[in-house]
Scaffold this active site. Structure first.
Site, PDB file in Angstrom:
ATOM      1  N   ASP A  11       0.846  -1.206   0.000  1.00  0.00           N
ATOM      2  CA  ASP A  11       0.000   0.000   0.000  1.00  0.00           C
ATOM      3  C   ASP A  11       0.866   1.236   0.000  1.00  0.00           C
ATOM      4  O   ASP A  11       0.621   2.193  -0.707  1.00  0.00           O
ATOM      5  CB  ASP A  11      -0.895   0.029   1.235  1.00  0.00           C
ATOM      6  CG  ASP A  11      -1.732  -1.219   1.331  1.00  0.00           C
ATOM      7  OD1 ASP A  11      -2.291  -1.611   0.301  1.00  0.00           O
ATOM      8  OD2 ASP A  11      -1.807  -1.797   2.429  1.00  0.00           O
TER       9      ASP A  11
ATOM     10  N   ASN B  83      -2.552  -7.327  10.371  1.00  0.00           N
ATOM     11  CA  ASN B  83      -2.522  -6.149   9.509  1.00  0.00           C
ATOM     12  C   ASN B  83      -1.345  -5.213   9.774  1.00  0.00           C
ATOM     13  O   ASN B  83      -1.374  -4.047   9.384  1.00  0.00           O
ATOM     14  CB  ASN B  83      -3.841  -5.374   9.631  1.00  0.00           C
ATOM     15  CG  ASN B  83      -5.045  -6.256   9.408  1.00  0.00           C
ATOM     16  OD1 ASN B  83      -5.835  -6.493  10.309  1.00  0.00           O
ATOM     17  ND2 ASN B  83      -5.164  -6.795   8.206  1.00  0.00           N
ATOM     18  N   ILE B  90       1.202  -0.113   8.852  1.00  0.00           N
ATOM     19  CA  ILE B  90      -0.109  -0.654   9.196  1.00  0.00           C
ATOM     20  C   ILE B  90      -1.010  -0.662   7.974  1.00  0.00           C
ATOM     21  O   ILE B  90      -1.058   0.311   7.224  1.00  0.00           O
ATOM     22  CB  ILE B  90      -0.760   0.231  10.282  1.00  0.00           C
ATOM     23  CG1 ILE B  90       0.160   0.288  11.510  1.00  0.00           C
ATOM     24  CG2 ILE B  90      -2.141  -0.281  10.676  1.00  0.00           C
ATOM     25  CD1 ILE B  90      -0.145   1.443  12.440  1.00  0.00           C
ATOM     26  N   CYS B  91      -1.713  -1.775   7.789  1.00  0.00           N
ATOM     27  CA  CYS B  91      -2.660  -1.851   6.681  1.00  0.00           C
ATOM     28  C   CYS B  91      -4.051  -1.529   7.221  1.00  0.00           C
ATOM     29  O   CYS B  91      -4.698  -2.366   7.835  1.00  0.00           O
ATOM     30  CB  CYS B  91      -2.630  -3.252   6.081  1.00  0.00           C
ATOM     31  SG  CYS B  91      -3.669  -3.397   4.647  1.00  0.00           S
ATOM     32  N   LEU B  92      -4.468  -0.302   7.022  1.00  0.00           N
ATOM     33  CA  LEU B  92      -5.759   0.146   7.561  1.00  0.00           C
ATOM     34  C   LEU B  92      -6.349   1.111   6.539  1.00  0.00           C
ATOM     35  O   LEU B  92      -5.700   2.098   6.171  1.00  0.00           O
ATOM     36  CB  LEU B  92      -5.518   0.847   8.912  1.00  0.00           C
ATOM     37  CG  LEU B  92      -6.724   1.435   9.623  1.00  0.00           C
ATOM     38  CD1 LEU B  92      -7.749   0.363   9.965  1.00  0.00           C
ATOM     39  CD2 LEU B  92      -6.289   2.160  10.898  1.00  0.00           C
TER      40      LEU B  92
END
Lengths: 259, 191
Positions: A11, B83, B90-92
């Site tokens: 991401d 996560n 952090i994957c949020l």
């Protein structure tokens, strides 16, 4: 932290890449350009369909102003168009400032925290109020100042979402796949840089009471660019040009060309 | 221009004031000395969860695009969680594609706090933790307890680890939109 990085944060990488692209766009175009001839668009298209449609618009909209393509273009162009309208009709400005105040109350009613919403609201109220005794040139600078301009965009997004959340019955039937209005707003309205589509335009123009005329320069059939007023049946105060994924401002003949 | 107080800094000071006046349970945070754009925070593991008693440290790095752009938030303490990546990031969704400028620091930290006990196994950042969470909850909780214990003990070492991210190779992210060196000074006086 020392076990090596078999799992990388993709991401973060994707976001960094998107930032790089946005930065490139930012360096190549101002947030709001100066006024230019609409015919300059002809040079951007070789396609006969687009050429024909552009030529068909030139009498109705000889001038235009470009908006940076950053996913916020509808909100920014529309806000700019509103500012230009009230700069030219100062007697109507107090009414609009009052409407803005009502939208802030609506945002609170929709559940947005006052603590964060008020910054955006105050910036918009303050900047638009300058038009009482300052010319549009002053606001042109505002719209090209990253900080102020983006606060205006953020507030217009907030108003859009707040209007949808306080008029759920009007919008729910148009959502697909059982998505709730809250989920739609969290995905397609609140995040900065997410394109504005038809539903958002309906919500925002209803909330602010300023209708917009949109000319569609796309692949749809016909030799002229189709035009629609949103909300339907009202007198448009702002004129925009739609090209797939993008909005710019158009000016009818006695162009309000300030810069 | 750079000497005037920018919207990002103004907003961060407001966030700070808010966090001091009305701190949510189990959360602490403050900017580092002389740099409002970098924050240290501590999240205490929620009671009644395997993370209970943990005191997890984080850093938040803001740019001048805040609040229109989310800060980069990373755990400094090791956190074993589906996560959370090995490097602490952090994957949020609210820190990525669902960020909204109406969020603030308190909101970010409370969301991360809730994430601790409500992982989303569908977007795993730590595949092993995600698998254990689904298939062997007892072993998962044992590993979580390990990092809870670590979170009280290794304070000093971790302080030093913080600058590591600079050498990850892809400097185009933090490097390019980081603060200009001279931008750090003016706001200290404004407080």
């Amino acid at each position: 932290m020392s076990e090596g990085k078999d799992e990388v944060n993709r991401d973060q990488e994707i976001m960094a890449q998107m930032d790089a692209i946005k930065k490139e766009v930012a360096e190549s175009a101002p947030l709001m350009s100066d006024v230019m001839d609409t015919s300059t668009l002809l040079a951007e298209y070789g396609d006969p369909l687009f050429t024909t449609k552009i030529k068909s618009m030139l009498d109705a909209f000889p001038k235009m102003r470009k908006t940076r393509g950053d996913g916020n273009c509808f909100y920014r162009a529309y806000a700019y168009g509103i500012a230009e309208h009230f700069a030219a009709h100062k007697d109507k400005l107090p009414g609009f400032l009052e409407t803005l105040k009502q939208t802030f109350d609506m945002a609170l009613a929709a559940g947005y925290p006052e603590f964060t919403a008020e910054d955006f609201y105050e910036t918009v109220q303050e900047q638009f109020a300058r038009l009482k005794d300052e010319p549009m040139e002053a606001l042109h600078a505002t719209f090209n100042d990253d900080g102020l301009s983006n606060y205006i965009v953020a507030y217009f997004r907030l108003v859009t979402a707040a209007h949808m959340k306080t008029h759920v019955d009007d919008f729910l039937p148009f959502l697909e796949g059982g998505e709730t209005v809250a989920a739609f707003c969290a995905r397609a309205v609140d995040p900065f840089g997410v394109d504005c589509e038809h539903l958002q335009i309906i919500a925002l123009t209803q909330a602010l009471g300023v209708a917009v005329n949109i000319a569609y320069l796309d692949r749809s059939a016909g030799e002229t660019a189709a035009q629609h007023v949103i909300p339907d049946g009202q007198e448009p105060l702002v004129f925009l040009l739609y090209r797939p994924g993008h909005y710019d401002i158009l000016y009818p003949p006695p162009a309000v060309a300030h810069t | 221009m750079s000497s005037s107080i920018t919207p990002a800094r103004k907003r961060l000071m407001k966030d700070f004031k808010r966090l001091q006046e009305d701190p949510p349970q189990g959360i602490m945070g403050a900017p580092v000395e002389n740099d409002i754009m970098t924050w240290h925070a501590v999240i205490f593991g929620p009671e009644g969860t395997p993370f209970e008693d943990g005191a997890f440290k984080l850093t938040l790095t803001f740019t001048e695009d805040y609040p229109n752009k989310a800060p980069v938030v990373k755990f400094v303490s090791r956190v074993y969680h589906p996560n959370v990546y090995k490097d602490g990031s952090i994957c949020l969704d609210i820190l990525q594609n669902k960020w909204s400028p109406t969020y603030n620091i308190t909101g970010i930290l409370t969301s991360i706090q809730s994430l601790l006990d409500e992982p989303n196994p569908n977007s795993p950042a730590n595949a092993e933790a995600a698998q254990l969470y689904r298939e062997n909850r007892r072993e998962y909780e044992r590993k979580v307890r390990d990092c809870v214990e670590e979170s009280w003990s290794s304070d000093e070492e971790e302080e030093e680890d913080e600058d590591e991210d600079g050498q990850d190779g892809d400097d185009d992210d933090d490097g390019a939109d980081g603060d200009a060196p001279d931008a750090d000074k003016p706001d200290a006086a404004e407080q």
